[in-house]
Write an enzyme that holds these catalytic residues in place. Structure first.
Site, mmCIF file in Angstrom:
data_model
loop_
_atom_site.group_PDB
_atom_site.id
_atom_site.type_symbol
_atom_site.label_atom_id
_atom_site.label_comp_id
_atom_site.label_asym_id
_atom_site.label_seq_id
_atom_site.Cartn_x
_atom_site.Cartn_y
_atom_site.Cartn_z
ATOM 1 N N ASP A 3 0.805 -1.424 0.252
ATOM 2 C CA ASP A 3 -0.188 -0.120 -0.183
ATOM 3 C C ASP A 3 0.619 1.238 0.471
ATOM 4 O OD1 ASP A 3 -1.518 2.598 1.149
ATOM 5 O OD2 ASP A 3 -3.167 0.508 1.020
ATOM 6 N N HIS B 230 -10.910 -5.193 -3.974
ATOM 7 C CA HIS B 230 -8.687 -5.030 -2.836
ATOM 8 C C HIS B 230 -8.921 -5.192 -1.824
ATOM 9 C CE1 HIS B 230 -9.542 -0.899 -2.893
ATOM 10 N NE2 HIS B 230 -8.985 -0.371 -1.777
ATOM 11 N N LEU B 231 -8.159 -6.118 -1.584
ATOM 12 C CA LEU B 231 -7.707 -6.928 -0.225
ATOM 13 C C LEU B 231 -6.825 -5.620 0.308
ATOM 14 C CD1 LEU B 231 -8.415 -9.600 2.245
ATOM 15 C CD2 LEU B 231 -6.284 -10.407 0.923
ATOM 16 N N HIS B 232 -6.776 -5.684 2.089
ATOM 17 C CA HIS B 232 -5.560 -5.213 2.690
ATOM 18 C C HIS B 232 -5.478 -6.522 3.869
ATOM 19 C CE1 HIS B 232 -6.882 0.022 2.037
ATOM 20 N NE2 HIS B 232 -7.671 -1.249 1.870
#
Length: 160
Positions: free
Chosen positions: A38, A107-109
């Site tokens: 990120d 989107h996967l954090h």
């Protein structure tokens, strides 16, 4: 698998990354998925896992998207394992819930260690809030949907 909401565009930063129009440090890549750090990390290890094909935000997903979400989580776990980062109780896998998301590309954090996030990130990535849901919660929600559910889910606040 087709996108849930909208198509990729020149304005989608994740589509730009997939198309090599925007630079990032790629941590993992295969024919369908990509993982990278990120740009504004909330903790020591903060990765994003995305499908290369433009898939809409988490709120628009249906039961047919379960394999995509499961694959995103699998890749997130694999990246942590490859980097020898333990992913016990101090790791968070989740999605921002519209309208509290900045990019409409699924989107996967992946956040580790979650306990080391500052005050604002703890609020932004807090499970069970109207703005952030865990991957487990999303998967349970999707699996409960009837197969013929429309592509746009019209629910409001996420339940913990």
């Amino acid at each position: 698998m087709a996108g849930a909401a909208g198509k990729g565009s020149d304005e989608c930063v994740f589509c730009q990354i997939v198309n090599n129009q925007e630079q990032t440090d790629v941590i993992y890549q295969d024919g369908e998925y990509l993982c990278f750090p990120d740009r504004r990390p909330a903790t020591q290890y903060h990765y994003l896992v995305i499908p290369k094909q433009h898939v809409g935000q988490a709120k628009t997903l249906t039961q047919q998207h379960v394999p995509i979400v499961e694959r995103l989580v699998h890749i997130g776990r694999s990246v942590l394992e490859q980097k020898s980062i333990p992913f016990g109780d101090d790791v968070r896998f989740g999605f921002h819930w519209p309208p509290f998301n900045s990019i409409d590309h699924l989107h996967l954090h992946v956040l580790a260690p979650a306990s080391q996030m500052g005050l604002l990130p703890r609020l932004a990535y807090r499970p069970g809030t109207p703005w952030f849901v865990t991957a487990d919660w999303l998967l349970q929600r999707l699996k409960k949907m009837p197969e013929d559910k429309s592509n746009t889910v019209q629910t409001g606040v996420a339940e913990p």
